[in-house]
Design an enzyme around this catalytic site. Structure first.
Site, PDB file in Angstrom:
ATOM      1  N   CYS A 108       0.861  -1.182   0.000  1.00 49.50           N
ATOM      2  CA  CYS A 108       0.000   0.000   0.000  1.00 49.50           C
ATOM      3  C   CYS A 108       0.898   1.232   0.000  1.00 49.50           C
ATOM      4  O   CYS A 108       1.769   1.354   0.858  1.00 49.50           O
ATOM      5  CB  CYS A 108      -0.884   0.048   1.246  1.00 49.50           C
ATOM      6  SG  CYS A 108      -1.400  -1.548   1.885  1.00 49.50           S
ATOM      7  N   GLU A 171      -7.575   8.624   1.901  1.00 49.03           N
ATOM      8  CA  GLU A 171      -7.035   8.257   0.596  1.00 49.03           C
ATOM      9  C   GLU A 171      -8.122   7.915  -0.407  1.00 49.03           C
ATOM     10  O   GLU A 171      -9.152   7.335  -0.067  1.00 49.03           O
ATOM     11  CB  GLU A 171      -6.090   7.051   0.742  1.00 49.03           C
ATOM     12  CG  GLU A 171      -4.872   7.372   1.583  1.00 49.03           C
ATOM     13  CD  GLU A 171      -3.832   6.284   1.585  1.00 49.03           C
ATOM     14  OE1 GLU A 171      -2.647   6.614   1.716  1.00 49.03           O
ATOM     15  OE2 GLU A 171      -4.205   5.089   1.465  1.00 49.03           O
TER      16      GLU A 171
END
Length: 249
Positions: A108, A171
């Protein structure tokens, strides 16, 4: 030189993992110098339609403001499967500034404004280039084993989590799947454990893990992961490059 021990055949773990004694406990006033340096990287700020509206440092993007807000920025989550269909999970190192010692999907991170080609948007190629770069950096996977044309860009999600109240996430996250065999040589400043786990064994593995899940992985696991995992051979049918889903706890 630090060595990594590879263990297997542990039924409790239902998979394979690496362990490391390199990582040291972190405090808010004693940031790991490598991780602190990475806070200078510039992320892409976006609106809720994924239009780039500016640039901000990783530090600015992840520091929780007094009102609990965080800038929305572009990110990605990679789910890497081997040829058997087992998913590679990682445990984030204790040196990580955000969500240390948490288990999560394979990789990630963020496309970086200052890295050539990672701003390119057609077919999410910039995000995929960033994913290839980070898989190489975090897990030591050769770029030749993860060419950009092997990645499948499924969809985008938005999530927010204030973390420990100091460092958090907000995000717009590209979901990337890739199925291939890879050689692993993890960066111990990034990763402390790696597990390959089957779809059938994942529910039994979760309660045995030595740390919590990251909030984004927990949300993806709750809402979407098994649908996609059940259709690894037919992922094109589940692509949605139009809608952006907001995932909430």
């Amino acid at each position: 030189m630090h060595s990594i021990q590879f263990r297997h055949g542990l039924s409790r773990c239902l998979g394979r993992y690496f362990t490391s004694s390199l990582a040291k406990p972190m405090t808010s006033t004693n940031l790991d110098p490598v991780q602190e340096e990475s806070l200078k990287e510039n992320c892409l700020l976006v609106d809720r339609n994924d239009k780039v509206v500016g640039v901000a440092s990783k530090k600015e993007c992840h520091l929780v403001k007094k009102d609990g807000s965080l800038p929305l920025h572009r990110a990605f989550s990679v789910f890497l499967f081997d040829q058997k269909g087992d998913l590679l999970l990682q445990k984030r190192a204790s040196t990580k500034i955000t969500y240390p010692n948490c288990f999560t999907n394979t990789c990630c991170s963020h496309p970086i404004h200052d890295v050539y080609g990672e701003q390119d948007e057609e077919n999410a190629i910039g995000v995929i280039r960033a994913a290839q770069r980070r898989l190489n950096y975090e897990l030591g996977i050769s770029r030749n084993q993860i060419p950009v044309d092997k990645f499948k860009y499924l969809t985008r999600i938005i999530y927010k989590d204030v973390g420990d109240g100091v460092w958090g996430e907000h995000e717009l996250d590209y979901i990337l799947f890739i199925q291939t065999q890879v050689d692993l040589n993890p960066n111990l400043n990034e990763v402390s454990e790696l597990h390959y786990v089957s779809k059938e064994n994942l529910p039994a593995l979760l309660p045995t893990l030595s740390g919590p899940l990251t909030p984004w992985f927990e949300l993806i696991l709750k809402y979407k992961l098994f649908l996609w995992w059940n259709n690894l051979n037919n992922l094109d049918a589940f692509k949605d490059h139009v809608n952006i889903t907001i995932l909430e706890k």
